[in-house]
Design a protein around this motif. Structure first.
Motif, mmCIF file in Angstrom:
data_model
loop_
_atom_site.group_PDB
_atom_site.id
_atom_site.type_symbol
_atom_site.label_atom_id
_atom_site.label_comp_id
_atom_site.label_asym_id
_atom_site.label_seq_id
_atom_site.Cartn_x
_atom_site.Cartn_y
_atom_site.Cartn_z
ATOM 1 N N GLY A 135 0.841 -1.187 0.000
ATOM 2 C CA GLY A 135 0.000 0.000 0.000
ATOM 3 C C GLY A 135 0.876 1.236 0.000
ATOM 4 O O GLY A 135 1.954 1.244 -0.593
ATOM 5 N N ILE A 136 0.433 2.266 0.699
ATOM 6 C CA ILE A 136 1.122 3.558 0.710
ATOM 7 C C ILE A 136 1.801 3.780 2.061
ATOM 8 O O ILE A 136 1.173 3.614 3.111
ATOM 9 C CB ILE A 136 0.130 4.702 0.443
ATOM 10 C CG1 ILE A 136 -0.549 4.515 -0.916
ATOM 11 C CG2 ILE A 136 0.835 6.061 0.498
ATOM 12 C CD1 ILE A 136 -1.734 5.437 -1.147
ATOM 13 N N PRO A 147 -2.695 9.947 2.794
ATOM 14 C CA PRO A 147 -3.268 9.838 1.443
ATOM 15 C C PRO A 147 -4.335 8.751 1.436
ATOM 16 O O PRO A 147 -4.146 7.682 2.019
ATOM 17 C CB PRO A 147 -2.066 9.459 0.575
ATOM 18 C CG PRO A 147 -1.014 8.977 1.516
ATOM 19 C CD PRO A 147 -1.263 9.629 2.825
ATOM 20 N N LYS A 148 -5.457 9.038 0.806
ATOM 21 C CA LYS A 148 -6.595 8.112 0.858
ATOM 22 C C LYS A 148 -6.727 7.231 -0.372
ATOM 23 O O LYS A 148 -7.445 6.232 -0.344
ATOM 24 C CB LYS A 148 -7.893 8.900 1.070
ATOM 25 C CG LYS A 148 -7.958 9.618 2.416
ATOM 26 C CD LYS A 148 -9.266 10.384 2.561
ATOM 27 C CE LYS A 148 -9.421 10.952 3.976
ATOM 28 N NZ LYS A 148 -8.340 11.882 4.322
ATOM 29 N N SER A 149 -6.093 7.617 -1.449
ATOM 30 C CA SER A 149 -6.219 6.847 -2.685
ATOM 31 C C SER A 149 -4.920 6.906 -3.472
ATOM 32 O O SER A 149 -4.045 7.733 -3.200
ATOM 33 C CB SER A 149 -7.360 7.407 -3.545
ATOM 34 O OG SER A 149 -7.014 8.697 -4.030
ATOM 35 N N GLY A 239 13.113 3.695 14.288
ATOM 36 C CA GLY A 239 12.770 5.013 14.802
ATOM 37 C C GLY A 239 12.348 6.008 13.738
ATOM 38 O O GLY A 239 12.217 7.204 14.017
ATOM 39 N N VAL A 240 12.138 5.540 12.505
ATOM 40 C CA VAL A 240 11.718 6.424 11.424
ATOM 41 C C VAL A 240 10.238 6.752 11.576
ATOM 42 O O VAL A 240 9.429 5.885 11.929
ATOM 43 C CB VAL A 240 11.974 5.765 10.051
ATOM 44 C CG1 VAL A 240 11.460 6.637 8.911
ATOM 45 C CG2 VAL A 240 13.461 5.470 9.874
ATOM 46 N N ASP A 241 9.869 8.008 11.328
ATOM 47 C CA ASP A 241 8.458 8.412 11.352
ATOM 48 C C ASP A 241 7.794 7.923 10.074
ATOM 49 O O ASP A 241 7.966 8.511 8.995
ATOM 50 C CB ASP A 241 8.338 9.938 11.459
ATOM 51 C CG ASP A 241 8.846 10.469 12.787
ATOM 52 O OD1 ASP A 241 8.550 9.850 13.820
ATOM 53 O OD2 ASP A 241 9.554 11.497 12.787
ATOM 54 N N ILE A 242 7.057 6.849 10.162
ATOM 55 C CA ILE A 242 6.436 6.240 8.992
ATOM 56 C C ILE A 242 5.155 5.535 9.404
ATOM 57 O O ILE A 242 5.059 4.987 10.510
ATOM 58 C CB ILE A 242 7.411 5.252 8.292
ATOM 59 C CG1 ILE A 242 6.868 4.804 6.941
ATOM 60 C CG2 ILE A 242 7.735 4.059 9.191
ATOM 61 C CD1 ILE A 242 7.889 4.052 6.079
ATOM 62 N N ALA A 243 4.162 5.575 8.540
ATOM 63 C CA ALA A 243 2.891 4.884 8.780
ATOM 64 C C ALA A 243 2.428 4.259 7.478
ATOM 65 O O ALA A 243 2.850 4.664 6.383
ATOM 66 C CB ALA A 243 1.845 5.862 9.307
ATOM 67 N N PHE A 244 1.549 3.266 7.588
ATOM 68 C CA PHE A 244 1.025 2.554 6.422
ATOM 69 C C PHE A 244 -0.428 2.935 6.208
ATOM 70 O O PHE A 244 -1.209 2.989 7.160
ATOM 71 C CB PHE A 244 1.138 1.041 6.618
ATOM 72 C CG PHE A 244 0.614 0.235 5.464
ATOM 73 C CD1 PHE A 244 1.404 0.017 4.346
ATOM 74 C CD2 PHE A 244 -0.663 -0.313 5.498
ATOM 75 C CE1 PHE A 244 0.923 -0.731 3.269
ATOM 76 C CE2 PHE A 244 -1.146 -1.064 4.426
ATOM 77 C CZ PHE A 244 -0.350 -1.274 3.315
ATOM 78 N N ALA A 245 -0.793 3.187 4.957
ATOM 79 C CA ALA A 245 -2.178 3.496 4.611
ATOM 80 C C ALA A 245 -2.638 2.572 3.496
ATOM 81 O O ALA A 245 -1.944 2.414 2.483
ATOM 82 C CB ALA A 245 -2.301 4.950 4.164
ATOM 83 N N ALA A 246 -3.788 1.953 3.680
ATOM 84 C CA ALA A 246 -4.395 1.156 2.619
ATOM 85 C C ALA A 246 -5.223 2.085 1.744
ATOM 86 O O ALA A 246 -6.070 2.824 2.249
ATOM 87 C CB ALA A 246 -5.280 0.068 3.209
#
Length: 342
Positions: A135-136, A147-149, A239-246
């Protein structure tokens, strides 16, 4: 014509004083050789799978570090003298290897852990060892709203911090296919995504090889990329600022599979290797930091650090038919390299 076995090759090499040039550890009864992806996969299998195999069966495994397409190419070039006993492959290279007749049948009766693997994940010639989810990935400190799409990636404020990569990898290929669909295209018509890529290339933060993307993100040179949850978890662990978005259209899933190479000398040991790789003990260890691999053994409870909570979620995700993708992929790679990577 007499067909030479690997043992014959090794014996001849030894007689010529060239044994060091031949693959090691694949001819003894208590040993085998397995191809493995470089990087995290190699680290994980050396640290977790190899000791578990030795403990369970007394079998030593030597690893040959190769990306999936290189594994298939190496076996093709070997012309019936397999350089290793087991493949590890993503769907595209697996489909190509299957079409080329490079797999031995898998005897599931020799896999004691087969009942712990969901239906459909063990086939006549392969066994799923881990799932991947794509994903993103984004920096939540830079973008409080995710981001949503897929189309969001090509708009401000995301496009200016986007890292682009091409079709060389499975995650890159499936991401770009889904982007294409979001812009009205399809696997049979990739024109829309190339149109959007051409518009975006002068705006994006970076265009780079797939292996470079995590480093660029960690260094802050990009803040948005398409990738798998494994990479997100590894960077988060550093420690990286990161997130996952579907994306709204759904996260993508594909399976990584183990296969026995056609003509392998160590078929029995290869079955033992595969059986250990799908065991609850090994799968539980592989899902933990720093490896963060999504397990497929039904007895394993997912840890909180994974971006999905159970194996049941995989059934709801987007999948792809690689028999349709493979014939076109080389052309997509060439076009991306010519038109986008400059």
């Amino acid at each position: 014509m007499t067909k030479l076995t690997r043992r014959d090759v090794l014996a001849g090499a030894s007689a010529l004083g060239l044994a060091g040039l031949a693959p090691r550890g694949a001819s003894a009864s208590g040993s085998m050789t397995a191809a493995i992806y470089p990087g995290t996969w190699e680290e994980a299998y050396r640290a977790v799978v190899a000791p578990a195999l030795k403990k369970a069966s007394g079998v030593d495994v030597a690893f040959d570090s190769l990306f999936a397409v290189d594994q298939v190419a190496k076996v093709r070039a070997a012309r019936g003298v397999p350089p290793f006993d087991c493949f590890v492959l993503d769907p595209g290279p697996a489909a190509a290897a299957r079409a080329a007749g490079l797999f031995e049948p898998v005897d599931s009766s020799k896999l004691t852990n087969a009942p712990k693997v969901p239906a459909g994940l063990i086939t006549r010639d392969g066994v799923t060892c881990n799932a991947q989810v794509v994903g993103i990935a984004y920096n939540p400190k830079k973008f409080p709203t995710a981001p949503k799409s897929w189309t969001d990636l090509f708009q401000s404020p995301f496009v200016e911090r986007l890292g682009l990569t091409g079709f060389q990898t499975t995650f890159g290929t499936v991401s770009l296919i889904e982007m294409c669909k979001a812009f009205g295209g399809s696997e049979a018509n990739m024109e829309p995504i190339f149109t959007e890529l051409k518009k975006a290339v002068s705006k994006v933060a970076a265009v780079a090889a797939p292996a470079a993307m995590p480093g660029l993100f960690q260094q802050g040179q990009i803040d948005v990329m398409y990738t798998n949850t494994n990479t997100v978890a590894i960077l988060k662990g550093r420690g990286v600022d990161i997130a996952f978005a579907a994306p709204a259209s759904g996260a993508i899933t594909f399976q990584t599979t183990l296969h026995i190479v056609k003509g392998a000398e160590n078929v029995a040991n290869a079955h033992k290797y595969i059986d250990v790789a799908i065991s609850a003990e090994v799968q539980n260890a592989l899902q933990r930091s720093p490896y963060n691999m999504i397990p497929i053994n039904k007895d394993v409870t997912y840890v909180d650090t994974l971006d999905i909570k159970s194996i049941d979620e995989l059934a709801k995700m987007v999948t792809h038919d690689w028999t349709r993708i493979n014939p076109q992929r080389a052309a997509w790679i060439e076009r991306f390299n010519k038109e986008i990577t400059k």
